[in-house]
Structures are given as C-alpha cells and as structure tokens.
Design a protein around this motif. Structure first.
Motif, PDB file in Angstrom:
ATOM      1  N   PHE A 171       0.828  -1.199   0.000  1.00  0.00           N
ATOM      2  CA  PHE A 171       0.000   0.000   0.000  1.00  0.00           C
ATOM      3  C   PHE A 171       0.864   1.251   0.000  1.00  0.00           C
ATOM      4  CE2 PHE A 171      -2.711  -3.305   1.660  1.00  0.00           C
ATOM      5  CZ  PHE A 171      -3.879  -3.090   0.945  1.00  0.00           C
ATOM      6  N   SER A 172       0.296   2.330  -0.552  1.00  0.00           N
ATOM      7  CA  SER A 172       0.992   3.613  -0.506  1.00  0.00           C
ATOM      8  C   SER A 172       1.052   4.075   0.950  1.00  0.00           C
ATOM      9  CB  SER A 172       0.271   4.638  -1.371  1.00  0.00           C
ATOM     10  OG  SER A 172      -0.962   4.952  -0.777  1.00  0.00           O
ATOM     11  N   ILE A 173       2.015   4.924   1.228  1.00  0.00           N
ATOM     12  CA  ILE A 173       2.244   5.353   2.607  1.00  0.00           C
ATOM     13  C   ILE A 173       1.194   6.381   3.047  1.00  0.00           C
ATOM     14  CG2 ILE A 173       3.831   7.262   2.088  1.00  0.00           C
ATOM     15  CD1 ILE A 173       4.746   4.677   4.679  1.00  0.00           C
ATOM     16  N   GLU A 174       0.550   7.060   2.074  1.00  0.00           N
ATOM     17  CA  GLU A 174      -0.438   8.083   2.429  1.00  0.00           C
ATOM     18  C   GLU A 174      -1.787   7.449   2.732  1.00  0.00           C
ATOM     19  OE1 GLU A 174       1.029   8.285  -0.742  1.00  0.00           O
ATOM     20  OE2 GLU A 174       2.713   9.528  -0.107  1.00  0.00           O
ATOM     21  N   GLY A 175      -2.470   8.042   3.706  1.00  0.00           N
ATOM     22  CA  GLY A 175      -3.820   7.587   4.018  1.00  0.00           C
ATOM     23  C   GLY A 175      -3.858   6.880   5.346  1.00  0.00           C
ATOM     24  N   GLY A 176      -5.050   6.746   5.873  1.00  0.00           N
ATOM     25  CA  GLY A 176      -5.188   6.284   7.251  1.00  0.00           C
ATOM     26  C   GLY A 176      -5.685   4.879   7.416  1.00  0.00           C
ATOM     27  N   SER A 177      -6.361   4.322   6.418  1.00  0.00           N
ATOM     28  CA  SER A 177      -6.842   2.956   6.624  1.00  0.00           C
ATOM     29  C   SER A 177      -6.926   2.211   5.307  1.00  0.00           C
ATOM     30  CB  SER A 177      -8.197   2.956   7.343  1.00  0.00           C
ATOM     31  OG  SER A 177      -9.194   3.451   6.500  1.00  0.00           O
ATOM     32  N   ILE A 178      -7.019   0.903   5.449  1.00  0.00           N
ATOM     33  CA  ILE A 178      -7.089   0.018   4.296  1.00  0.00           C
ATOM     34  C   ILE A 178      -8.475  -0.584   4.258  1.00  0.00           C
ATOM     35  CG2 ILE A 178      -6.298  -2.294   3.617  1.00  0.00           C
ATOM     36  CD1 ILE A 178      -3.489  -1.080   4.538  1.00  0.00           C
ATOM     37  N   SER A 179      -9.060  -0.588   3.074  1.00  0.00           N
ATOM     38  CA  SER A 179     -10.433  -1.044   2.933  1.00  0.00           C
ATOM     39  C   SER A 179     -10.464  -2.239   1.984  1.00  0.00           C
ATOM     40  CB  SER A 179     -11.274   0.110   2.377  1.00  0.00           C
ATOM     41  OG  SER A 179     -12.630  -0.213   2.442  1.00  0.00           O
ATOM     42  N   ILE A 180     -10.978  -3.360   2.493  1.00  0.00           N
ATOM     43  CA  ILE A 180     -10.973  -4.620   1.743  1.00  0.00           C
ATOM     44  C   ILE A 180     -12.407  -5.096   1.583  1.00  0.00           C
ATOM     45  CG2 ILE A 180     -10.144  -7.018   1.717  1.00  0.00           C
ATOM     46  CD1 ILE A 180      -8.067  -6.145   3.855  1.00  0.00           C
ATOM     47  N   LYS A 181     -12.757  -5.525   0.371  1.00  0.00           N
ATOM     48  CA  LYS A 181     -14.054  -6.170   0.180  1.00  0.00           C
ATOM     49  C   LYS A 181     -13.799  -7.567  -0.378  1.00  0.00           C
ATOM     50  CE  LYS A 181     -18.687  -5.468  -1.623  1.00  0.00           C
ATOM     51  NZ  LYS A 181     -18.892  -6.729  -2.351  1.00  0.00           N
ATOM     52  N   ALA A 182     -14.355  -8.568   0.290  1.00  0.00           N
ATOM     53  CA  ALA A 182     -14.143  -9.953  -0.152  1.00  0.00           C
ATOM     54  C   ALA A 182     -15.139 -10.307  -1.250  1.00  0.00           C
ATOM     55  CB  ALA A 182     -14.308 -10.899   1.036  1.00  0.00           C
ATOM     56  N   GLU A 183     -14.623 -10.728  -2.405  1.00  0.00           N
ATOM     57  CA  GLU A 183     -15.489 -11.188  -3.497  1.00  0.00           C
ATOM     58  C   GLU A 183     -15.809 -12.670  -3.314  1.00  0.00           C
ATOM     59  OE1 GLU A 183     -16.715  -9.109  -5.454  1.00  0.00           O
ATOM     60  OE2 GLU A 183     -15.380  -7.374  -5.391  1.00  0.00           O
ATOM     61  N   LYS A 184     -14.876 -13.379  -2.685  1.00  0.00           N
ATOM     62  CA  LYS A 184     -15.058 -14.799  -2.350  1.00  0.00           C
ATOM     63  C   LYS A 184     -14.611 -14.976  -0.899  1.00  0.00           C
ATOM     64  CE  LYS A 184     -13.977 -16.331  -7.053  1.00  0.00           C
ATOM     65  NZ  LYS A 184     -12.975 -16.994  -7.904  1.00  0.00           N
ATOM     66  N   ASN A 185     -14.813 -16.170  -0.353  1.00  0.00           N
ATOM     67  CA  ASN A 185     -14.236 -16.448   0.960  1.00  0.00           C
ATOM     68  C   ASN A 185     -12.724 -16.296   0.849  1.00  0.00           C
ATOM     69  OD1 ASN A 185     -16.777 -17.029   1.847  1.00  0.00           O
ATOM     70  ND2 ASN A 185     -16.512 -19.256   1.860  1.00  0.00           N
ATOM     71  N   THR A 186     -12.139 -15.547   1.760  1.00  0.00           N
ATOM     72  CA  THR A 186     -10.709 -15.256   1.599  1.00  0.00           C
ATOM     73  C   THR A 186      -9.910 -15.526   2.878  1.00  0.00           C
ATOM     74  OG1 THR A 186     -11.005 -12.945   2.231  1.00  0.00           O
ATOM     75  CG2 THR A 186     -11.084 -13.430  -0.113  1.00  0.00           C
ATOM     76  N   LYS A 187      -8.658 -15.813   2.630  1.00  0.00           N
ATOM     77  CA  LYS A 187      -7.663 -15.993   3.690  1.00  0.00           C
ATOM     78  C   LYS A 187      -6.510 -15.063   3.331  1.00  0.00           C
ATOM     79  CE  LYS A 187      -4.970 -19.907   3.785  1.00  0.00           C
ATOM     80  NZ  LYS A 187      -4.805 -21.373   3.814  1.00  0.00           N
ATOM     81  N   MET A 188      -6.109 -14.218   4.289  1.00  0.00           N
ATOM     82  CA  MET A 188      -5.116 -13.181   3.998  1.00  0.00           C
ATOM     83  C   MET A 188      -4.175 -12.991   5.171  1.00  0.00           C
ATOM     84  SD  MET A 188      -7.693 -10.289   2.520  1.00  0.00           S
ATOM     85  CE  MET A 188      -8.993 -10.812   3.607  1.00  0.00           C
ATOM     86  N   LEU A 189      -2.981 -12.525   4.879  1.00  0.00           N
ATOM     87  CA  LEU A 189      -2.021 -12.126   5.914  1.00  0.00           C
ATOM     88  C   LEU A 189      -1.742 -10.638   5.738  1.00  0.00           C
ATOM     89  CD1 LEU A 189      -0.062 -12.999   8.216  1.00  0.00           C
ATOM     90  CD2 LEU A 189       1.681 -13.245   6.436  1.00  0.00           C
ATOM     91  N   PHE A 190      -2.063  -9.882   6.785  1.00  0.00           N
ATOM     92  CA  PHE A 190      -1.820  -8.437   6.746  1.00  0.00           C
ATOM     93  C   PHE A 190      -0.633  -8.098   7.634  1.00  0.00           C
ATOM     94  CE2 PHE A 190      -2.180  -4.275   8.729  1.00  0.00           C
ATOM     95  CZ  PHE A 190      -2.265  -3.457   7.616  1.00  0.00           C
ATOM     96  N   MET A 191       0.245  -7.238   7.152  1.00  0.00           N
ATOM     97  CA  MET A 191       1.383  -6.815   7.973  1.00  0.00           C
ATOM     98  C   MET A 191       1.610  -5.327   7.799  1.00  0.00           C
ATOM     99  SD  MET A 191       3.799  -8.884   5.414  1.00  0.00           S
ATOM    100  CE  MET A 191       2.302  -9.497   4.647  1.00  0.00           C
ATOM    101  N   SER A 192       1.909  -4.657   8.921  1.00  0.00           N
ATOM    102  CA  SER A 192       2.292  -3.252   8.858  1.00  0.00           C
ATOM    103  C   SER A 192       3.298  -2.995   9.969  1.00  0.00           C
ATOM    104  CB  SER A 192       1.073  -2.334   9.001  1.00  0.00           C
ATOM    105  OG  SER A 192       0.553  -2.398  10.300  1.00  0.00           O
TER     106      SER A 192
END
Ligand code: MN
Length: 282
Positions: A226-247
């Motif tokens: 993600f770009s460094i600008e902005g305050g939050s990340i917005s995700i919409k699942a199109e299918k059942n999903t499994k994800m790893l988020f790191m910051s």
C-alpha cells in the motif's frame, strides 16, 4: 480518515526451493524493494503436496544474524531446532517467532508425523529487521500456538492478532519495533477496514479467495504493497478469503545483507561470515 491506495502488486520475484522441504515464492525482498521496512523478505511456500517419506524434508542447520524469522503454518507441520537451545513444532494456525539477533544456527524440517503421512504444506516465512542496537542482542524464540492467538470476531469474519493490536485486542508476540501482523478470514461479500498508523508501511498477502481493494481485484498468491499516504485500508471480499496483513514502523537505517545475514554495514557482514566460519554461531 482517508483510504490508502495500492502502491504496487507483486506476484512474486523469485521461485526456488529452500532445502528439499519448502518450495517458495519470494513476494518481496529488501534486495529490490524499499517500501517494506521493517520487513525484509516474505517467502510464501505452497500449497504443495508431499508424498509420504521416511526422511524429514527441509533445510539443515544454517546461520542467521541481524533479524527475526517469523514462520506461520497454514497446512502441514514443521519443526525447528536451534543452537540457542530452542525447539518447537508448529502446525496449522501456529506461529514461530525466532529472533536470530547476534546469531544462531537452526534447522527447519517437516515434522515426523507429516513426513510419514505426507500431505499439503502451506506456510509463510517473514523476515523482520532489527534496529542496529538490537542486531547483536541475545537470540530468542517465541512459539505462539493457535490457542494463544486472540481472535477479533466481526460477524462471520475473523481477524487473528498475531502481533501488535487490532481494535484494541493485543497479540502476544514480543517485537522490537512496532509491528502488526494479522491472519484474516473474510466470507464472500464482507468488508473490512484496517486502521494503519501514519508512516507505517503496510502490505497484504492473499492466500485464498479474491478481494477488491481500491477498485482492483486481487487473487490468491498476490501481494499488495500500500501507498504510505492515508489512514486505513479497505478490503471487500469477493469470495471467501484468507489473507495475511502486515504493517510496521519503518527502520530508517542502512541495510547491508548477504544470504542469511542482514546488518547495517559491509564490515558487519564480513564479520558475520568470519564468525560463522570460525564456529562462533553456537
Ligand atoms: Mn532459516
């Protein structure tokens, strides 16, 4: 609060085997990427099927210095042993957080039972950098079992907090610099907003399913930085999903690395090879 946009998408920069146990796709690396600090490297292994065997596959004793290796198992079972006297077995949902710091030798193998039965292996290994002042500190091992990982439930969606915090729920992993690490499961149609501190780098690995982020569709085995600008990340699942988020908060120090060593200067890398060859990593 404004939404973070996609800086870039990675489908992997190098596919190779680690020993004979881990077929990995390197999704980012400090050797080519400057937008991932405090993370150095992410290897995504599998899902790969292994036939039953009598001899555990994996990688024999090898050194590390200057950073941490974080191993997250999704399918299968692996064991770790190191010369600092730590050992552990982790299976689906478990995490191993190993601080190599001044140096350990370790082996990473499939467990005996997984070896004998065969099956599907899927895991991630994330390298987390250490600030210069901790690079020569004492090695540490944190075995974080799935039962110890707090879960934030949002309807049928879950966020497991491995490190850092999410909506006030704190993971138990000890880190040297601020890091958030979440194992996320969303059902098709669900949305999730993840707040990210200003100036923290952030990325998301899609392991299964399909999501929409900022108008782009992302599929399994793709990673978003993600770009460094902005305050939050917005995700919409199109299918059942499994994800790893790191910051995490970037570590603004020079990085010089070679193979299993990541330090701040060329002289420190030469010293690491010298110490390894003269048997000091024990
Ligand atoms: Mn290793």
């Amino acid at each position: 609060m404004s939404i973070r946009q996609i800086q870039r998408i990675s489908t992997g920069i190098s596919q190779h085997w680690v020993g004979d146990g881990f077929p990995v796709n390197t999704m980012f690396s400090y050797l080519s990427d400057d937008d991932i600090s405090p993370f150095l490297l992410l290897d995504y292994a599998g899902p790969a099927d292994f036939k039953p065997s009598d001899v555990p596959r994996g990688v024999d004793y090898h050194p590390h210095r200057g950073f941490e290796t974080v191993t997250i198992v999704y399918q299968g079972e692996v064991v770790h042993r190191d010369t600092a006297g730590h050992a552990g077995k982790i299976g689906p949902g478990d995490v191993q957080w190993m601080t190599a710091a001044r140096g350990v030798l370790h082996e990473e193998k499939h467990s005996d039972s997984f070896t004998y039965s065969g099956g599907t292996l899927e895991m991630v290994q994330l390298w987390v950098n250490l600030p210069a002042r901790y690079k020569m500190s004492t090695p540490r091992y944190q075995g974080i079992l799935t039962k110890d990982i707090p879960i934030v439930t949002l309807g049928s969606n879950i966020v497991r907090v491995i490190a850092g915090s999410f909506l006030g729920v704190h993971g138990i992993a000890k880190t040297f610099t601020p890091v958030h690490l979440y194992d996320i499961r969303l059902i098709a149609g669900a949305s999730l907003d993840i707040p990210v501190e200003p100036e923290f780098n952030a990325s998301l690995l899609i392991l299964e399913g399909e999501v929409d982020i900022a108008g782009k569709t992302l599929k399994a085995a793709e990673l978003v930085v993600f770009s460094i600008e902005g305050g939050s990340i917005s995700i919409k699942a199109e299918k059942n999903t499994k994800m790893l988020f790191m910051s995490g908060a970037p570590i603004s120090e020079p990085i010089v690395g070679s193979g299993p060593f990541v330090m701040n200067t060329e002289a420190e890398i030469r010293q690491a090879f010298h110490d390894f060859k003269s048997g000091k990593f024990v």
